[in-house]
Motif scaffolding. Structure first.
Motif, PDB file in Angstrom:
ATOM      1  N   SER B  53       0.815  -1.219   0.000  1.00  0.00           N
ATOM      2  CA  SER B  53       0.000   0.000   0.000  1.00  0.00           C
ATOM      3  C   SER B  53       0.849   1.268   0.000  1.00  0.00           C
ATOM      4  CB  SER B  53      -0.971  -0.020   1.180  1.00  0.00           C
ATOM      5  OG  SER B  53      -0.258  -0.101   2.392  1.00  0.00           O
ATOM      6  N   ILE B  54       1.976   1.253   0.697  1.00  0.00           N
ATOM      7  CA  ILE B  54       2.851   2.432   0.674  1.00  0.00           C
ATOM      8  C   ILE B  54       3.426   2.636  -0.724  1.00  0.00           C
ATOM      9  CG2 ILE B  54       5.040   3.379   1.534  1.00  0.00           C
ATOM     10  CD1 ILE B  54       4.427   2.068   4.235  1.00  0.00           C
ATOM     11  N   SER B  55       3.799   1.516  -1.367  1.00  0.00           N
ATOM     12  CA  SER B  55       4.342   1.636  -2.723  1.00  0.00           C
ATOM     13  C   SER B  55       3.343   2.300  -3.656  1.00  0.00           C
ATOM     14  CB  SER B  55       4.692   0.256  -3.283  1.00  0.00           C
ATOM     15  OG  SER B  55       5.649  -0.350  -2.478  1.00  0.00           O
ATOM     16  N   VAL B  56       2.075   1.975  -3.492  1.00  0.00           N
ATOM     17  CA  VAL B  56       1.049   2.556  -4.359  1.00  0.00           C
ATOM     18  C   VAL B  56       0.768   4.004  -3.973  1.00  0.00           C
ATOM     19  CG1 VAL B  56      -1.385   2.461  -5.024  1.00  0.00           C
ATOM     20  CG2 VAL B  56      -0.045   0.354  -4.872  1.00  0.00           C
ATOM     21  N   LYS B  57       0.527   4.235  -2.666  1.00  0.00           N
ATOM     22  CA  LYS B  57       0.058   5.550  -2.244  1.00  0.00           C
ATOM     23  C   LYS B  57       1.178   6.583  -2.147  1.00  0.00           C
ATOM     24  CE  LYS B  57      -3.449   6.637  -0.530  1.00  0.00           C
ATOM     25  NZ  LYS B  57      -4.799   6.974  -0.092  1.00  0.00           N
ATOM     26  N   ARG B 105       4.705  -2.951  14.232  1.00  0.00           N
ATOM     27  CA  ARG B 105       3.376  -2.349  14.403  1.00  0.00           C
ATOM     28  C   ARG B 105       3.483  -0.978  15.091  1.00  0.00           C
ATOM     29  NH1 ARG B 105      -0.783  -2.888  18.332  1.00  0.00           N
ATOM     30  NH2 ARG B 105       0.501  -4.287  19.586  1.00  0.00           N
ATOM     31  N   PHE B 106       4.347  -0.877  16.086  1.00  0.00           N
ATOM     32  CA  PHE B 106       4.499   0.411  16.777  1.00  0.00           C
ATOM     33  C   PHE B 106       5.068   1.459  15.835  1.00  0.00           C
ATOM     34  CE2 PHE B 106       4.359  -2.035  20.845  1.00  0.00           C
ATOM     35  CZ  PHE B 106       3.260  -1.365  21.360  1.00  0.00           C
ATOM     36  N   ILE B 107       6.062   1.038  15.038  1.00  0.00           N
ATOM     37  CA  ILE B 107       6.691   2.020  14.153  1.00  0.00           C
ATOM     38  C   ILE B 107       5.690   2.558  13.131  1.00  0.00           C
ATOM     39  CG2 ILE B 107       8.417   2.321  12.320  1.00  0.00           C
ATOM     40  CD1 ILE B 107      10.246   0.464  13.905  1.00  0.00           C
ATOM     41  N   VAL B 108       4.956   1.648  12.482  1.00  0.00           N
ATOM     42  CA  VAL B 108       4.051   2.146  11.440  1.00  0.00           C
ATOM     43  C   VAL B 108       2.883   2.934  12.016  1.00  0.00           C
ATOM     44  CG1 VAL B 108       4.616   0.409   9.710  1.00  0.00           C
ATOM     45  CG2 VAL B 108       2.758  -0.035  11.330  1.00  0.00           C
ATOM     46  N   SER B 109       2.554   2.715  13.285  1.00  0.00           N
ATOM     47  CA  SER B 109       1.393   3.433  13.811  1.00  0.00           C
ATOM     48  C   SER B 109       1.758   4.719  14.554  1.00  0.00           C
ATOM     49  CB  SER B 109       0.551   2.512  14.699  1.00  0.00           C
ATOM     50  OG  SER B 109       1.349   1.968  15.708  1.00  0.00           O
ATOM     51  N   THR B 110       3.056   5.088  14.602  1.00  0.00           N
ATOM     52  CA  THR B 110       3.382   6.362  15.250  1.00  0.00           C
ATOM     53  C   THR B 110       2.914   7.526  14.368  1.00  0.00           C
ATOM     54  OG1 THR B 110       5.559   6.245  14.235  1.00  0.00           O
ATOM     55  CG2 THR B 110       5.421   5.648  16.555  1.00  0.00           C
ATOM     56  N   THR B 111       2.562   8.609  14.991  1.00  0.00           N
ATOM     57  CA  THR B 111       2.052   9.757  14.235  1.00  0.00           C
ATOM     58  C   THR B 111       3.131  10.391  13.369  1.00  0.00           C
ATOM     59  OG1 THR B 111       2.135  10.752  16.416  1.00  0.00           O
ATOM     60  CG2 THR B 111      -0.033  10.603  15.389  1.00  0.00           C
ATOM     61  N   ALA B 113       5.155   8.870  11.616  1.00  0.00           N
ATOM     62  CA  ALA B 113       5.246   8.120  10.364  1.00  0.00           C
ATOM     63  C   ALA B 113       4.010   8.337   9.495  1.00  0.00           C
ATOM     64  CB  ALA B 113       5.419   6.632  10.650  1.00  0.00           C
ATOM     65  N   GLN B 114       3.104   9.162   9.990  1.00  0.00           N
ATOM     66  CA  GLN B 114       1.798   9.346   9.326  1.00  0.00           C
ATOM     67  C   GLN B 114       1.860   9.636   7.824  1.00  0.00           C
ATOM     68  OE1 GLN B 114      -0.936  11.123  11.854  1.00  0.00           O
ATOM     69  NE2 GLN B 114      -2.627  10.554  10.534  1.00  0.00           N
ATOM     70  N   PRO B 115       2.777  10.532   7.385  1.00  0.00           N
ATOM     71  CA  PRO B 115       2.770  10.849   5.947  1.00  0.00           C
ATOM     72  C   PRO B 115       3.023   9.615   5.071  1.00  0.00           C
ATOM     73  CG  PRO B 115       4.201  12.373   7.151  1.00  0.00           C
ATOM     74  CD  PRO B 115       3.758  11.340   8.118  1.00  0.00           C
ATOM     75  N   VAL B 116       3.739   8.655   5.599  1.00  0.00           N
ATOM     76  CA  VAL B 116       4.050   7.474   4.799  1.00  0.00           C
ATOM     77  C   VAL B 116       3.076   6.333   5.082  1.00  0.00           C
ATOM     78  CG1 VAL B 116       5.837   5.812   4.152  1.00  0.00           C
ATOM     79  CG2 VAL B 116       6.479   8.128   4.883  1.00  0.00           C
ATOM     80  N   THR B 117       2.922   6.013   6.358  1.00  0.00           N
ATOM     81  CA  THR B 117       2.164   4.817   6.724  1.00  0.00           C
ATOM     82  C   THR B 117       0.715   5.127   7.096  1.00  0.00           C
ATOM     83  OG1 THR B 117       2.668   5.035   9.073  1.00  0.00           O
ATOM     84  CG2 THR B 117       4.260   3.838   7.721  1.00  0.00           C
ATOM     85  N   PRO B 229      -3.216  -0.523  11.357  1.00  0.00           N
ATOM     86  CA  PRO B 229      -2.080  -1.038  12.137  1.00  0.00           C
ATOM     87  C   PRO B 229      -2.526  -1.962  13.271  1.00  0.00           C
ATOM     88  CG  PRO B 229      -2.384   1.326  12.488  1.00  0.00           C
ATOM     89  CD  PRO B 229      -3.265   0.941  11.338  1.00  0.00           C
ATOM     90  N   GLY B 230      -3.685  -1.689  13.844  1.00  0.00           N
ATOM     91  CA  GLY B 230      -4.160  -2.496  14.965  1.00  0.00           C
ATOM     92  C   GLY B 230      -4.371  -3.964  14.615  1.00  0.00           C
ATOM     93  N   ASN B 231      -4.525  -4.249  13.314  1.00  0.00           N
ATOM     94  CA  ASN B 231      -4.780  -5.635  12.906  1.00  0.00           C
ATOM     95  C   ASN B 231      -3.563  -6.527  13.045  1.00  0.00           C
ATOM     96  OD1 ASN B 231      -7.378  -5.151  12.239  1.00  0.00           O
ATOM     97  ND2 ASN B 231      -6.999  -4.893  10.037  1.00  0.00           N
ATOM     98  N   TYR B 232      -2.364  -5.935  13.151  1.00  0.00           N
ATOM     99  CA  TYR B 232      -1.152  -6.742  13.064  1.00  0.00           C
ATOM    100  C   TYR B 232      -0.531  -7.050  14.416  1.00  0.00           C
ATOM    101  CZ  TYR B 232      -2.096  -5.691   8.322  1.00  0.00           C
ATOM    102  OH  TYR B 232      -2.746  -5.597   7.118  1.00  0.00           O
ATOM    103  N   GLY B 233      -1.363  -7.138  15.423  1.00  0.00           N
ATOM    104  CA  GLY B 233      -0.873  -7.463  16.764  1.00  0.00           C
ATOM    105  C   GLY B 233      -0.648  -8.956  16.918  1.00  0.00           C
ATOM    106  N   THR B 234      -0.330  -9.344  18.142  1.00  0.00           N
ATOM    107  CA  THR B 234      -0.068 -10.757  18.404  1.00  0.00           C
ATOM    108  C   THR B 234      -1.313 -11.613  18.188  1.00  0.00           C
ATOM    109  OG1 THR B 234      -0.384 -10.169  20.696  1.00  0.00           O
ATOM    110  CG2 THR B 234       1.868 -10.542  19.987  1.00  0.00           C
ATOM    111  N   THR B 235      -2.516 -11.007  18.365  1.00  0.00           N
ATOM    112  CA  THR B 235      -3.732 -11.811  18.170  1.00  0.00           C
ATOM    113  C   THR B 235      -3.785 -12.375  16.757  1.00  0.00           C
ATOM    114  OG1 THR B 235      -4.780  -9.673  17.959  1.00  0.00           O
ATOM    115  CG2 THR B 235      -5.391 -10.979  19.880  1.00  0.00           C
TER     116      THR B 235
END
Ligand SMILES: Nc1ncnc2c1ncn2[C@@H]1O[C@H](COP(=O)(O)OP(=O)(O)OP(=O)(O)O)[C@@H](O)[C@H]1O
Ligand SMILES: [Mg+2]
Lengths: 282, 324
Positions: B53-57, B105-111, B113-117, B229-235
């Motif tokens: 998705s990052i590659s596309v967007k 998951r923490f890295i991609v969900s930090t604010t 990183a918002q412009p990219v992720t 990002p929340g989908n990629y947790g340990t669950t």
């Protein structure tokens, strides 16, 4: 006879006429305990050499070091002139120096036949990409299977060929491990207590088989506690105690060596050097 | 009732189910066949989802180049996780993978990183390139209680095609001499080493291939929806493990059927409970609690299954007798 194997007198660390394996100053320490401290040893090519010594003498550790399964604190050794120190275990095996384990390592959840095939070298289908195209490895596989079937018959495991290795008895696993090692077509085969747990009737045929390996030009180095067997098939005997080589020589002479009797009796008094058994047997 | 049943049945073939099945096939290779403990399949899925998705967007790449980026990122991730751990005991890979998934998951969900992720909001609308390839004519396709748009059908078809491709690939691999070495490593890697095989290299290959399956699963997972990002947790990882064990770890088909059962059961229990709450037959629950309860019920069902059929649905019972 001994003069044809060793150069000069049969003393610990003596040079051999035609050595296949030469080790120098191989030392391995576990904490304060020096498990192996071999100054110099040579294994004669094309013969059957027994490595004996009391429990804890360092025989298995020495095997581990020579085959790359453990790293020594110091030391050098060559196999057929190639330096092996620091060479990873799988490369040592590929060079034709293959070992078995004292504690058998059968691959339980795959069949006996698959265990055997795993020993084969140069199967192109073992590469990830070629594995996808069966014609590239089918012919090798057929040849490997035929060779494996023949070995299994010799080791009386042919009836078990399609069973999981887990269903074998302890002795049968020893046999499988030995047969599997032979699938690699080694030049030097190192067996760590190959007869432990194998019944006497089969032992006899295994002895024949080991002699057969020698006739095919292989060098055999084996660890064994059964002195009867040592006498029976070995051309040369090397004795280890407390990590060191304490004696060497042809079997009959070594058994009479005071250093050997010392090493054994010093370790455990009830040990039997096979002299009695031999006497009774004849 | 038809609706509830229809819903549950539709989960047999949803793209999400396909994605979970594929991710489970990946750990079947890791764990079931090689004996590698990968507790971070979520990170490979996240690499797929974000890499694509990052590659596309962000980079404006087309569909295929974006898939290529995800593949390269996935291979790099496998090396990153494998190089320090695969020479060590199997527990180390388990720890490192689980940690890597959380760190990612923490890295991609930090604010920052918002412009990219997209930060905590994640990303959406990156699938035009994918749907542009849809040959199915525009329209609504109705079967029984279902009503699909052409894009839904396309996503379903492509997802299962990809799953089938990888399932067949794995089936071929494990029946080959390569698969024999892999299974040997699962049983005893020193024995395999003593037979002249480069165990480290094989473990790495297995990690890469199984990780790639996770990455493709990650792409399938987000194509019809969005990246959260929340989908990629340990669950996520543990649902995939559940699916794997449900179907049988050392099988290929087990992961597929496991995913189908997992999702249909989840849908069925959820729908039945909330209908019950709505029409008053269930009075001790509120609509909000249904979501949590259904996971508990599925958990109980799975426990029963593991107790009474520990080898999984398709597993070989013999394997367990011997391991015990
Ligand atoms: N991994 C290890 N860690 C610590 N000490 C070890 C280790 N392996 C071996 N040792 C020690 O090294 C010494 C030699 O052990 P080794 O297994 O080589 O003996 P062995 O000659 O093969 O004996 P046996 O005839 O009983 O098999 C023993 O004192 C043992 O306690
Ligand atoms: Mg030993």
């Amino acid at each position: 006879m001994p003069s044809q194997i060793a150069i000069g007198a049969a003393v610990p660390g003596c040079a051999k006429v035609d050595p296949i394996l030469i080790a120098d100053n191989v030392r391995r320490q576990f904490g304060g305990n020096v498990a192996v401290d071999v100054e110099h040893v040579e294994i004669p090519r094309g013969l059957i050499t027994a490595l004996i010594g009391p429990n804890g003498a360092g025989k298995t550790t020495f095997f581990n070091l020579l085959t790359g399964f453990d790293q020594p604190n110091s030391g050098d050794w060559t196999f057929d002139g190639v330096k092996l120190a620091g060479v990873p275990a799988f490369k040592v095996a590929r060079m034709g120096m293959v070992r078995t384990f004292q504690l058998t390592k059968s691959l339980n959840m795959i069949t006996v036949m698959e265990n055997m095939r795993l020993g084969a070298q140069k199967q192109p289908g073992e590469s990830l990409l070629r594995a996808l195209i069966k014609p590239l490895w089918k012919r090798n596989e057929d040849a490997i299977t035929a060779r494996a079937a023949e070995l299994l018959t010799r080791f009386k495991l042919d009836a078990k060929s399609d069973d999981f290795a887990a269903s074998l008895s302890g002795g049968q696993r020893k046999l499988l491990e030995m047969a599997r090692a032979l699938m690699t077509q080694p030049r030097l085969v190192m067996l760590d207590e190959p007869m432990a747990g194998v019944n006497p009737a089969l032992t006899q045929s295994l002895l024949e088989h080991i002699r057969g390996l020698k006739n095919e030009g292989m060098t055999v180095l084996f660890v064994e506690h059964d002195m009867h067997m040592v006498r029976n098939i070995s051309d040369w005997v090397i004795v280890m105690a407390e990590g060191k080589i304490v004696a060497e020589g042809p079997p009959n002479e070594v058994m009479k060596n005071p250093a050997v009797i010392d090493a054994y009796l010093g370790a455990h008094h009830d040990s039997d050097l096979g002299t009695e058994k031999q006497a009774k047997g004849n | 009732m038809d609706l509830i049943l229809g819903n549950a049945i539709s989960w047999l073939f949803q793209p999400i189910t396909a994605a979970y099945a594929l991710a489970a096939i990946g750990i079947a290779l890791h764990f079931g066949f090689t004996g590698l403990l990968n507790f971070g399949q979520a990170v490979f899925m996240a690499v797929g989802a974000y890499g694509f998705s990052i590659s596309v967007k962000f980079f404006g790449l087309g569909f295929w180049p974006a898939v290529g980026v995800a593949v390269i990122a996935s291979i790099a991730m496998a090396f990153l996780l494998g190089i320090p751990t695969l020479r060590l005991r199997s527990d180390y890979l388990a720890i490192v993978t689980i940690a890597a998934a959380e760190v990612f998951r923490f890295i991609v969900s930090t604010t920052s990183a918002q412009p990219v992720t997209g930060g905590p909001q994640g990303l959406n609308q990156y699938s035009e390139g994918f749907y542009a390839m849809n040959p199915i004519p525009v329209g609504h396709y109705k079967f029984w209680v279902w009503d699909f748009k052409q894009d839904d059908l396309f996503a379903i078809a492509v997802s299962w095609l990809v799953v089938t491709f990888f399932a067949v690939l794995l089936a071929i691999l494990i029946r080959s001499p390569w698969g024999r070495v892999i299974k040997g490593i699962r049983e005893d890697e020193d024995a395999v080493r003593s037979l002249g095989k480069n165990v480290y290299s094989y473990k790495m290959q297995s990690l890469v291939v199984g990780g790639l399956m996770g990455t493709f699963a990650g792409i399938l997972f987000v194509l019809p929806t969005s990246v959260q990002p929340g989908n990629y947790g340990t669950t996520l990882t543990f649902y995939i493990w559940t699916i794997l064990l449900l179907g049988g770890a050392s099988t290929v088909i087990g992961s597929i059927v496991g995913a189908m059962i997992f999702w249909s059961l989840l849908s069925l229990t959820g729908d039945l409970l909330s209908t019950g709450v709505d029409n008053g037959t269930i009075t001790f629950l509120t609509q909000n609690q249904v979501g949590a309860i259904r996971f508990m019920l599925v958990g109980v069902a799975l426990m029963l299954l593991v107790i009474f059929r520990p080898q999984g649905i398709f597993g070989n019972k013999k394997e367990l007798y011997f391991n015990a």
